[in-house]
Write an enzyme that holds these catalytic residues in place. Structure first.
Site, PDB file in Angstrom:
ATOM      1  N   CYS A  28     -15.876  -9.582   6.583  1.00  0.00           N
ATOM      2  CA  CYS A  28     -15.304  -8.285   6.222  1.00  0.00           C
ATOM      3  C   CYS A  28     -14.078  -8.480   5.334  1.00  0.00           C
ATOM      4  O   CYS A  28     -13.157  -9.214   5.697  1.00  0.00           O
ATOM      5  CB  CYS A  28     -14.926  -7.543   7.504  1.00  0.00           C
ATOM      6  SG  CYS A  28     -14.141  -5.971   7.178  1.00  0.00           S
ATOM      7  N   CYS A  80       0.475   4.937   6.925  1.00  0.00           N
ATOM      8  CA  CYS A  80      -0.123   4.732   8.253  1.00  0.00           C
ATOM      9  C   CYS A  80       0.911   4.028   9.146  1.00  0.00           C
ATOM     10  O   CYS A  80       1.324   2.899   8.854  1.00  0.00           O
ATOM     11  CB  CYS A  80      -1.389   3.891   8.139  1.00  0.00           C
ATOM     12  SG  CYS A  80      -2.503   4.460   6.834  1.00  0.00           S
ATOM     13  N   CYS A 101       0.836  -1.207   0.000  1.00  0.00           N
ATOM     14  CA  CYS A 101       0.000   0.000   0.000  1.00  0.00           C
ATOM     15  C   CYS A 101       0.875   1.264   0.000  1.00  0.00           C
ATOM     16  O   CYS A 101       1.862   1.343   0.731  1.00  0.00           O
ATOM     17  CB  CYS A 101      -0.892  -0.021   1.236  1.00  0.00           C
ATOM     18  SG  CYS A 101      -1.964   1.406   1.326  1.00  0.00           S
TER      19      CYS A 101
HETATM   20  C1  DTB Z   1     -10.780  -2.618  12.211  1.00  0.00           C
HETATM   21  O1  DTB Z   1     -10.985  -1.549  12.802  1.00  0.00           O
HETATM   22  N1  DTB Z   1     -10.007  -3.592  12.640  1.00  0.00           N
HETATM   23  C2  DTB Z   1      -9.929  -4.645  11.696  1.00  0.00           C
HETATM   24  C3  DTB Z   1     -11.009  -4.215  10.674  1.00  0.00           C
HETATM   25  N2  DTB Z   1     -11.336  -2.920  11.068  1.00  0.00           N
HETATM   26  C4  DTB Z   1     -10.719  -4.269   9.258  1.00  0.00           C
HETATM   27  C5  DTB Z   1      -8.549  -4.753  11.090  1.00  0.00           C
HETATM   28  C6  DTB Z   1      -7.492  -4.984  12.083  1.00  0.00           C
HETATM   29  C7  DTB Z   1      -6.215  -5.157  11.375  1.00  0.00           C
HETATM   30  C8  DTB Z   1      -5.078  -5.470  12.288  1.00  0.00           C
HETATM   31  C9  DTB Z   1      -3.784  -5.549  11.614  1.00  0.00           C
HETATM   32  C10 DTB Z   1      -3.626  -6.637  10.630  1.00  0.00           C
HETATM   33  O2  DTB Z   1      -4.035  -7.798  10.911  1.00  0.00           O
HETATM   34  O3  DTB Z   1      -3.076  -6.391   9.563  1.00  0.00           O
HETATM   35 FE1  SF4 Z   2      -2.729   1.188   3.484  1.00  0.00          FE
HETATM   36 FE2  SF4 Z   2      -3.042   2.646   5.687  1.00  0.00          FE
HETATM   37 FE3  SF4 Z   2      -4.934   0.890   4.912  1.00  0.00          FE
HETATM   38 FE4  SF4 Z   2      -2.553   0.039   5.844  1.00  0.00          FE
HETATM   39  S1  SF4 Z   2      -4.132   1.165   6.960  1.00  0.00           S
HETATM   40  S2  SF4 Z   2      -3.641  -0.748   4.113  1.00  0.00           S
HETATM   41  S3  SF4 Z   2      -1.176   1.606   5.009  1.00  0.00           S
HETATM   42  S4  SF4 Z   2      -4.264   2.733   3.839  1.00  0.00           S
END
Ligand code: DTB
Ligand code: SF4
Ligand code: SAM
Length: 693
Positions: free
Chosen positions: A92, A52, A48
């Site tokens: 999701c 972030c 990506c």
């Molecule tokens: C959210 O707030 N938490 C979930 C969902 N929305 C998509 C994602 C958590 C991701 C944690 C890091 C990972 O597993 O990459």
């Molecule tokens: Fe890309 Fe930020 Fe979403 Fe991670 S959280 S996939 S860096 S946009």
């Protein structure tokens, strides 16, 4: 509208008091002790371009995550089927995209959405920023919800992400909302933010209008290679605090205990459920990071006596009558079921007929005369077709003359006028600032206008000025401030002269709903700033319909573009005759309005003597007394009715939850003695109803 100070007070109270308050709210709104299981799948991993700081999928950091292609549709559907078998009711799909691009990949995602939806699962996507059109396509494909997190407070945000703004995120949320997709929006704790950032994040979420249906609260999963890899673990009690506060601020929302559960003990998770979390992500992986074992989660829920949210029956299986009956029964349990009860005949301290014109002899005589003179009782059609009767034009010119406006236009109701004016004058590309306590018809008008809506704290002119500055007009964008002049449920008056000055300084047009102020207070006529004032006629004018006062060119534009005007059969011409007579009385007898204002002052004074405080301006004919609880407010209204006083309880959603009130209104014909009796009786009924049973 939640004030930061109030949220701070909730958030910072002693932990167990906070948890207790949250639990109480939780069981009231979610009595089934159910937890929704959701399954996450990364359909496009890594690579990506965003920065972030928490995210292992950013191409800017070197982490163990390998960038992959968009998964095949079959693979996604197989995973969804397996998730369903494992007890999940929501699936999701996440993609490591900055934003969605139209094209074959997006088309494939739309197919995935349809496929998952047809399995009877709720479908959520988190694909980065989306446009209004993309949101509509996702909605059409069957998407239930879109996840797009604000992540943290507006203040701390810049330390975590620099490649897109908070505003960008809000815009995506608005696109999601406008497409009719439910909003899933939350944040991450433990990134180095302070307590006040957590409070501000929760405030931003709770003040979205409406608040998100789903709020995921994540604890940072520190991933090697990301800038936040070395952040110390979040204290579990801080997590509990955020969940409890979210539950209190957004009682009906699904609060999701999301990333970071591996860092929490079972006991800490139990406290999160007790404080109002009612959903978790299950499966051994979130998007790219590990998650507790599914069997362990099932055991944990069983140990805690929590139920899995049952799988969704196909919608058509529930007959609409049954669904309506269930909703009504639930409203009943919460003291929120409404009935069309006839007035019991007691002394009227609840109607909006402030001047008594609904039964005034002079108006009645004028109506009889008009009938005798052959004024038709049916209009025969819309004004632009066959219904343009002479009475309407007479009413409009007399009203304009009385108001001091160039022109006026008659609508069939206040709702039709508000929706019709806002949708005609405000374009989708414009910005509307809207007072937080505006009437439902103004809220609906802005929704239908499809413009960008910015809700501003109620009658807070400092906040209004700041908001104007934060949202400058771009290109040919127009900006409007929409406000009522006398608030129907709070009884307070907008400082119109100051608002006009503020709007003028900032180049913002003003639209004022004068529903309750018309014929009680002088209105505002400032042609260069005020685009229109709207005067629903069901209050002091004692009739129905509504008049819009504006310049001739605006009125003509409304005739050509205002859909609720164009596509409604015109009201009865007799109604116009009645209103002309009502206007004559209001004009010739200013002492009626003066009497109402004087009684209002008297009533407020008397209530104070009984230890009660009515909200609103001292001379405002609307005197709301806050009771708080919906059921208590009903008991007071019933008790007053038994004593011969007609007063009404006003409950949510008309007013914010927890602020149920008795709304007393004053009328020109009432005696001071009646007002004194009312205040005394009201004090008694209120203290009796507030005693524990
Ligand atoms: C959210 O707030 N938490 C979930 C969902 N929305 C998509 C994602 C958590 C991701 C944690 C890091 C990972 O597993 O990459
Ligand atoms: Fe890309 Fe930020 Fe979403 Fe991670 S959280 S996939 S860096 S946009
Ligand atoms: N690219 C999309 C976006 O940013 O909207 C979708 C995917 S993104 C991974 C979904 C959310 O997961 C982020 O908004 C963030 O709140 C959360 N998240 C990502 N990495 C995380 C981490 N290491 N710890 C906790 N939450 C995380």
């Amino acid at each position: 509208m939640w004030e930061i100070s109030e949220i701070g007070r909730i958030y910072r109270q002693p932990l167990l008091a906070l948890v207790e308050q949250a639990h109480e709210t939780h069981v009231h709104h979610h009595p089934n002790a159910e937890v929704q299981l959701c399954h996450l799948l990364s359909i496009k991993t890594g690579g990506c371009p965003e920065d972030c700081a928490y995210c292992p999928q950013s191409a800017r950091y070197s982490t163990d995550v390998e960038a992959g292609k968009l998964l095949a549709n079959e693979e996604v559907l197989t995973a969804a089927q397996r998730a369903k078998e494992g007890g999940s009711t929501r699936f999701c799909m996440g993609a490591a995209w900055r934003q969605v691009k139209e094209g074959p990949e997006f088309d494939r995602v739309l197919d995935m959405v349809s496929g998952v939806a047809s399995l009877g699962l709720e479908v959520c996507c988190t694909l980065g920023m989306i446009t209004a059109t993309q949101a509509q396509k996702l909605a059409a494909a069957g998407l239930t919800a879109y996840n797009h997190n604000l992540d943290t407070s507006p203040e701390f945000y810049g330390q975590i992400i620099t490649t897109r703004t908070y505003e960008d995120r809000l815009q995506t949320l608005e696109n999601v909302r406008s497409a009719g997709i439910s909003v899933c929006c939350g944040g991450i704790l433990g990134m180095g933010e302070g307590e006040s950032d957590r409070i501000r994040l929760l405030a931003t979420l709770a003040n979205l209008n409406p608040p998100p249906e789903s709020v995921p609260i994540n604890a940072l999963v520190p991933v090697a290679g990301t800038p936040l890899a070395d952040r110390p673990a979040l204290n579990a009690f801080e997590f509990v605090r955020a969940i409890a506060t979210a539950r209190i601020l957004m009682p009906s929302t699904k609060v999701r205990l999301s990333a970071g559960r591996l860092g929490l003990s079972d006991e800490a998770q139990a406290l999160c459920f007790y404080a109002g979390a009612n959903s978790i992500f299950v499966g051994d992986r979130l998007l790219t990071t590990p998650n507790p074992d599914l069997d362990h989660d099932h055991e944990l829920l069983a140990t805690l006596g929590l139920n899995r949210e049952p799988s969704h029956a196909p919608a058509a299986a529930v007959p609409i009558e049954q669904a309506c009956a269930a909703a009504l029964a639930q409203a009943d349990r919460r003291g929120l079921r409404r009935e069309l009860a006839p007035a019991a005949g007691g002394e009227d301290f609840c109607s909006n007929d402030y001047l008594g014109l609904a039964t005034h002899p002079a108006v009645r005589a004028a109506l009889a005369e008009a009938m005798a003179a052959g004024v038709p009782h049916g209009s025969t059609g819309a004004r632009l077709v066959s219904g343009n009767q002479a009475q309407f034009s007479l009413l409009e010119s007399e009203f304009a003359a009385w108001r001091g406006s160039e022109s006026a236009l008659f609508y069939s109701s206040g709702y039709a006028a508000n929706v019709g004016v806002l949708t005609a004058l405000i374009r989708a590309q414009d910005i509307a600032f809207s007072d937080a306590l505006n009437h439902a018809s103004l809220i609906d008008g802005l929704r239908l206008a499809g413009c960008r809506k910015v809700v501003v704290p109620h009658l807070d002119l400092n906040a209004l000025e700041t908001t104007f500055r934060r949202h400058p007009a771009m290109g040919d964008q127009r900006r409007f401030f929409v406000v009522e002049s006398l608030f129907s449920m709070d009884g307070d008056r907008a400082p119109l002269a100051d608002i006009v000055a503020l709007c003028r300084r900032n180049g913002v047009s003003l639209i004022v709903d004068e529903a309750h102020a018309t014929a009680i207070y002088p209105g505002v006529v400032v042609p260069d700033v005020v685009a229109a004032t709207i005067h629903p006629c069901g209050k002091a004018l004692g009739a129905s319909g509504a008049l819009v006062a504006a310049s001739s060119v605006v009125c003509e534009y409304l005739v050509n573009h205002s859909r609720s005007f164009i596509y409604s059969t015109a009201p009865s011409p007799l109604l116009a005759a009645q209103l002309r007579a009502a206007l004559r009385v209001a004009r010739q007898k200013p002492e009626l309005a003066e009497r109402v204002r004087q009684l209002a002052r008297k009533a407020r004074g008397k209530l104070r003597e009984h230890g009660l405080r009515a909200l609103g301006a001292e001379d405002s004919p609307i005197l709301p007394v806050i009771v708080g609880d919906d059921c208590t407010s009903l008991r007071v209204a019933d008790a007053m009715r038994r004593e011969g006083f007609e007063v009404r309880a006003i409950r949510s959603p008309t007013v914010p939850e927890g602020s149920a009130r008795l709304r007393l209104t004053m009328h020109a014909w009432q005696s001071e003695a009646a007002v004194e009796r009312l205040a005394a009786q009201f004090g008694r009924c209120l203290s009796e109803a507030s005693q524990p049973a």
